[in-house]
Motif scaffolding. Structure first.
Motif, PDB file in Angstrom:
ATOM      1  N   CYS A  69     -10.689  26.902 -33.851  1.00 10.44           N
ATOM      2  CA  CYS A  69     -10.285  25.529 -34.175  1.00 10.44           C
ATOM      3  C   CYS A  69      -9.844  24.775 -32.928  1.00 10.44           C
ATOM      4  O   CYS A  69     -10.148  23.580 -32.767  1.00 10.44           O
ATOM      5  N   PHE A  70      -9.128  25.456 -32.051  1.00  6.74           N
ATOM      6  CA  PHE A  70      -8.701  24.821 -30.803  1.00  6.74           C
ATOM      7  C   PHE A  70      -9.909  24.408 -29.966  1.00  6.74           C
ATOM      8  O   PHE A  70      -9.945  23.306 -29.402  1.00  6.74           O
ATOM      9  N   CYS A  71     -10.927  25.276 -29.898  1.00 12.71           N
ATOM     10  CA  CYS A  71     -12.141  24.945 -29.148  1.00 12.71           C
ATOM     11  C   CYS A  71     -12.877  23.769 -29.791  1.00 12.71           C
ATOM     12  O   CYS A  71     -13.466  22.939 -29.081  1.00 12.71           O
ATOM     13  N   ALA A  72     -12.843  23.687 -31.127  1.00 13.72           N
ATOM     14  CA  ALA A  72     -13.432  22.527 -31.792  1.00 13.72           C
ATOM     15  C   ALA A  72     -12.718  21.250 -31.362  1.00 13.72           C
ATOM     16  O   ALA A  72     -13.349  20.205 -31.145  1.00 13.72           O
ATOM     17  N   GLY A  73     -11.397  21.323 -31.231  1.00 15.05           N
ATOM     18  CA  GLY A  73     -10.640  20.169 -30.746  1.00 15.05           C
ATOM     19  C   GLY A  73     -11.003  19.801 -29.322  1.00 15.05           C
ATOM     20  O   GLY A  73     -11.104  18.619 -28.976  1.00 15.05           O
ATOM     21  N   LEU A  74     -11.224  20.829 -28.474  1.00 14.53           N
ATOM     22  CA  LEU A  74     -11.676  20.544 -27.113  1.00 14.53           C
ATOM     23  C   LEU A  74     -13.046  19.878 -27.127  1.00 14.53           C
ATOM     24  O   LEU A  74     -13.339  19.018 -26.285  1.00 14.53           O
ATOM     25  N   GLY A  75     -13.885  20.277 -28.089  1.00 16.44           N
ATOM     26  CA  GLY A  75     -15.173  19.607 -28.237  1.00 16.44           C
ATOM     27  C   GLY A  75     -15.029  18.146 -28.618  1.00 16.44           C
ATOM     28  O   GLY A  75     -15.803  17.293 -28.174  1.00 16.44           O
ATOM     29  N   VAL A  76     -14.013  17.841 -29.418  1.00 18.15           N
ATOM     30  CA  VAL A  76     -13.766  16.455 -29.815  1.00 18.15           C
ATOM     31  C   VAL A  76     -13.414  15.600 -28.606  1.00 18.15           C
ATOM     32  O   VAL A  76     -13.902  14.475 -28.464  1.00 18.15           O
ATOM     33  N   ILE A  77     -12.565  16.109 -27.716  1.00 19.99           N
ATOM     34  CA  ILE A  77     -12.180  15.314 -26.552  1.00 19.99           C
ATOM     35  C   ILE A  77     -13.196  15.447 -25.421  1.00 19.99           C
ATOM     36  O   ILE A  77     -12.970  14.936 -24.320  1.00 19.99           O
ATOM     37  N   THR A  78     -14.307  16.111 -25.711  1.00 23.79           N
ATOM     38  CA  THR A  78     -15.419  16.151 -24.767  1.00 23.79           C
ATOM     39  C   THR A  78     -16.471  15.123 -25.136  1.00 23.79           C
ATOM     40  O   THR A  78     -16.961  14.380 -24.291  1.00 23.79           O
ATOM     41  N   LYS A  79     -16.824  15.075 -26.429  1.00 26.17           N
ATOM     42  CA  LYS A  79     -17.826  14.102 -26.857  1.00 26.17           C
ATOM     43  C   LYS A  79     -17.582  13.554 -28.254  1.00 26.17           C
ATOM     44  O   LYS A  79     -18.407  12.824 -28.783  1.00 26.17           O
ATOM     45  N   GLY A  80     -16.517  13.931 -28.892  1.00 26.39           N
ATOM     46  CA  GLY A  80     -16.207  13.361 -30.198  1.00 26.39           C
ATOM     47  C   GLY A  80     -16.763  14.137 -31.371  1.00 26.39           C
ATOM     48  O   GLY A  80     -16.204  14.094 -32.471  1.00 26.39           O
ATOM     49  N   VAL A  81     -17.871  14.868 -31.180  1.00 21.87           N
ATOM     50  CA  VAL A  81     -18.517  15.540 -32.310  1.00 21.87           C
ATOM     51  C   VAL A  81     -18.154  17.017 -32.387  1.00 21.87           C
ATOM     52  O   VAL A  81     -18.765  17.761 -33.159  1.00 21.87           O
ATOM     53  N   GLY A  82     -17.153  17.453 -31.634  1.00 26.36           N
ATOM     54  CA  GLY A  82     -16.782  18.861 -31.665  1.00 26.36           C
ATOM     55  C   GLY A  82     -16.367  19.351 -33.039  1.00 26.36           C
ATOM     56  O   GLY A  82     -16.463  20.549 -33.325  1.00 26.36           O
ATOM     57  N   PHE A  83     -15.951  18.450 -33.901  1.00 26.57           N
ATOM     58  CA  PHE A  83     -15.494  18.849 -35.242  1.00 26.57           C
ATOM     59  C   PHE A  83     -16.613  19.452 -36.077  1.00 26.57           C
ATOM     60  O   PHE A  83     -16.349  20.100 -37.096  1.00 26.57           O
ATOM     61  N   ILE A  84     -17.875  19.260 -35.684  1.00 24.19           N
ATOM     62  CA  ILE A  84     -18.966  19.793 -36.505  1.00 24.19           C
ATOM     63  C   ILE A  84     -18.924  21.313 -36.564  1.00 24.19           C
ATOM     64  O   ILE A  84     -19.517  21.914 -37.472  1.00 24.19           O
ATOM     65  N   ALA A  85     -18.226  21.963 -35.614  1.00 31.57           N
ATOM     66  CA  ALA A  85     -18.079  23.422 -35.694  1.00 31.57           C
ATOM     67  C   ALA A  85     -17.388  23.837 -36.990  1.00 31.57           C
ATOM     68  O   ALA A  85     -17.654  24.911 -37.531  1.00 31.57           O
ATOM     69  N   LEU A  86     -16.508  22.964 -37.507  1.00 22.67           N
ATOM     70  CA  LEU A  86     -15.765  23.290 -38.718  1.00 22.67           C
ATOM     71  C   LEU A  86     -16.644  23.268 -39.968  1.00 22.67           C
ATOM     72  O   LEU A  86     -16.209  23.706 -41.041  1.00 22.67           O
ATOM     73  N   PHE A  87     -17.872  22.765 -39.845  1.00 25.48           N
ATOM     74  CA  PHE A  87     -18.806  22.850 -40.972  1.00 25.48           C
ATOM     75  C   PHE A  87     -19.044  24.302 -41.383  1.00 25.48           C
ATOM     76  O   PHE A  87     -19.496  24.570 -42.499  1.00 25.48           O
ATOM     77  N   MET A  88     -18.746  25.245 -40.469  1.00 26.84           N
ATOM     78  CA  MET A  88     -18.946  26.660 -40.768  1.00 26.84           C
ATOM     79  C   MET A  88     -18.097  27.097 -41.967  1.00 26.84           C
ATOM     80  O   MET A  88     -18.420  28.083 -42.645  1.00 26.84           O
TER      81      MET A  88
END
Length: 596
Positions: free
Chosen positions: A179-198
């Protein structure tokens, strides 16, 4: 996760060989080129300005704030420069490390979910895929967000998949890390949250009682909420200091505009009401088929095996495969589409395919398809090279002129010939029996030829290095340069102080302000201007034509070349021709420039 035995010497050797090959291929061309448009120069310019100004919180593009993307990539590029002190190396390091990191994560998932051989197949299949290597060799945000999303998937799958026959239980620290890495993805390009679709296919599999999914037990709801906290904590690393600083600078209009743009216009508004790259809903189908070659050659054999495993309730296949489908559906629903948007789905597709490659690779039909693929690629390269060398086509001459290539571009065309001969020779000598090595060798030859042969030939015209070297040759000590209708690569490759009059400011206003600035010291002040923006307000006979670069013509001149009292009409203004330009933030009324 299933238990796995100690690696054998042969398995260790294969792993390190794969990693070495990946380093050579993904690193091909690093240090041999400068940033190329459209995205690379703007990110590198922002990183360079961070280093020079000390302001790492708000990226700038010249005198304007740049709000199209969060600053994660720019931070890493600036940090890389602080380590290596060379921009030709530093601007590419984040992409190289992200590509290698993604391969390692996919390998580790493969070996944990199945075995080391499957891990090698997963990483190898990803490394062969055209889009993965192409993007990993570019200094854009996509390789970095790919890494963070894959890291999020790695953590989530290590938590969500725990086969009961091993006695394993839910791995909550891995879930929180994902989840933390998904948040880092968000502040990289905004779409990091799509990892949570898992979590969606996991919830369905857990509800249906599938084998291989972790059982969190009763009373675990607060642990799931900690995952949301981990996402928000990662986002807060950037968001909180950015908002506090912007609030402190609220008296400057550019900062509130920056906050609104990056938090609203570039996220939900951009997804729902895209203003560029508008495509039909089926746009990603050709990407999945052709940009993911040669991995996509395995679809015909993988689909029935996926179906069989799903019928057997194998969650190891369900979760990554459903996640790929959800990602494709998510981006297909938006009217704005680009091929790189679905790149994060590629590692999970390679993972879902890898368990079946041991069975598929010996199949003759797959080996023949691989052989045909490299044969077609080699024939195309050979044909292109020979045609360009001997046809005297106007299209070839036009390409050579635009790229300012020496000897009619002969070196580039001979590269195509040599590459085609190598690929066809692999096909002719290794044949169907060793088709896997034909594909591996053919793709490796392609990337090595591109990185070590083509890149140095194309660098001057692609990066504007040659153009800005010509500009510097006309500047005497003490001269100043003003930029009008400029592009990021111009300011970056100039490599010395310059004055700009805004980037998003309409060109006719830039020109008017620039000539006013120039008139204050006409003997020492030059203007560098894109031809379209000059209109009829410059006497070409008294100006210096610099040449054609990045599909534009460029001039520089002193005050004597300016037609007195002339200001180009608004008809010369050009809207930004790339999506990143749409995110620049400029104050409504840009102040007069400050001399450097």
């Amino acid at each position: 996760m299933p238990a796995f035995s100690q690696a054998t010497p042969q398995e260790r050797c294969r792993f390190w060989l794969l990693l070495l090959i990946a380093l050579v291929i993904l690193g091909a061309g690093i240090g041999l080129r400068d940033p190329w448009p459209s995205d690379e120069p703007r990110f590198t310019l922002a990183a360079k300005q961070m280093v020079e100004s000390g302001d790492w919180l708000f990226p700038h593009r010249g005198s304007e704030l740049y709000a199209d993307k969060p600053p994660m990539l720019m931070w890493l590029q600036a940090a890389s420069f602080e380590l290596v002190r060379n921009w030709r190396l530093a601007f590419m390091l984040p992409s190289l490390l992200a590509g290698l990191g993604t391969l390692l994560l996919v390998y580790d998932l493969g070996r944990r979910l199945w075995n080391r051989r499957t891990g090698l197949y997963a990483a190898g299949g990803l490394l062969l895929a055209f889009q993965f290597v192409y993007q990993s060799q570019r200094a854009q945000i996509d390789p970095l967000v790919l890494f963070f999303i894959t890291a999020a998937n790695w953590g989530l799958l290590r938590h969500l998949l725990a086969p009961p026959d091993t006695g394993a239980t839910a791995n909550w620290p891995m879930f929180w890390l994902g989840c933390f890495c998904a948040g880092l993805g968000v502040i990289t390009k905004g779409v990091g949250f799509i990892a949570l679709f898992m979590l969606l296919p996991y919830a369905w599999a857990a509800w249906r009682g599938w084998d291989g999914v972790a059982r969190p037990g009763r009373g675990a709801w607060w642990r799931w909420l900690l995952g949301l906290g981990a996402v928000l904590a990662a986002i807060a690393l950037w968001l909180v200091p950015m908002l506090l600083t912007a609030h402190a600078r609220a008296d400057m209009p550019a900062y509130p505009a920056y906050v609104h743009d990056i938090l609203f216009r570039q996220t939900a508004h951009r997804y729902a009401n895209a203003w560029h790259h508008i495509h039909a809903w089926w746009y990603y189908l050709p990407i999945v088929l052709f940009s993911w070659l040669p991995l996509s050659l395995t679809y015909a054999g993988s689909v029935p095996r996926w179906w069989q495993r799903l019928r057997e309730h194998d969650a190891r296949v369900l979760l990554p495969l459903c996640w790929v489908v959800l990602v494709l559906l998510f981006f297909s629903a938006s009217p704005g589409k680009r091929d790189v948007y679905v790149l994060p789905a590629l590692p999970m597709l390679a993972l879902a395919t890898a368990p079946f490659l041991d069975e598929l690779l010996p199949r003759r039909w797959l080996r023949v398809m691989g052989l045909v693929f490299i044969a077609v690629l080699g024939a195309a390269m050979l044909g292109l090279g020979l045609w360009a060398l001997h046809s005297h086509s106007p299209k070839v001459a036009q390409f050579v002129a635009r790229r300012d290539l020496a000897d009619g571009g002969a070196a580039l065309w001979w590269m195509c010939v040599v590459l085609g001969v190598v690929q066809l020779a692999l096909v002719a000598t290794l044949r169907v029996r060793r088709a896997l090595w034909v594909v591996c060798g053919g793709m490796a030859a392609l990337w090595l030829a591109w990185g070590y042969w083509a890149v140095p030939l194309l660098n001057d015209s692609s990066s504007s290095a040659g153009l800005m070297r010509e500009v510097r040759s006309h500047l005497a000590p003490g001269d100043q340069l003003g930029l009008v209708a400029w592009k990021e690569q111009n300011l970056l490759m100039l490599d010395q102080p310059a004055v700009d009059f805004g980037f998003k400011v309409p060109w006719h206003l830039q020109f008017a302000r620039a000539t006013q600035w120039q008139a204050q010291a006409p003997a020492t002040r030059w203007l560098f201007v894109q031809q379209t923006a000059m209109g009829d307000c410059v006497d070409r006979a008294q100006a210096i034509y610099l040449g054609h670069a990045n599909q534009r013509d460029w001039w520089m001149f002193k005050a004597g070349a300016v037609v007195p009292g002339c200001v180009p009409s608004a008809a010369v203004d050009e809207l930004p021709d790339d999506d990143a330009d749409a995110g620049a933030v400029a104050a409504p009324e840009a102040p007069a420039p400050v001399d450097p």
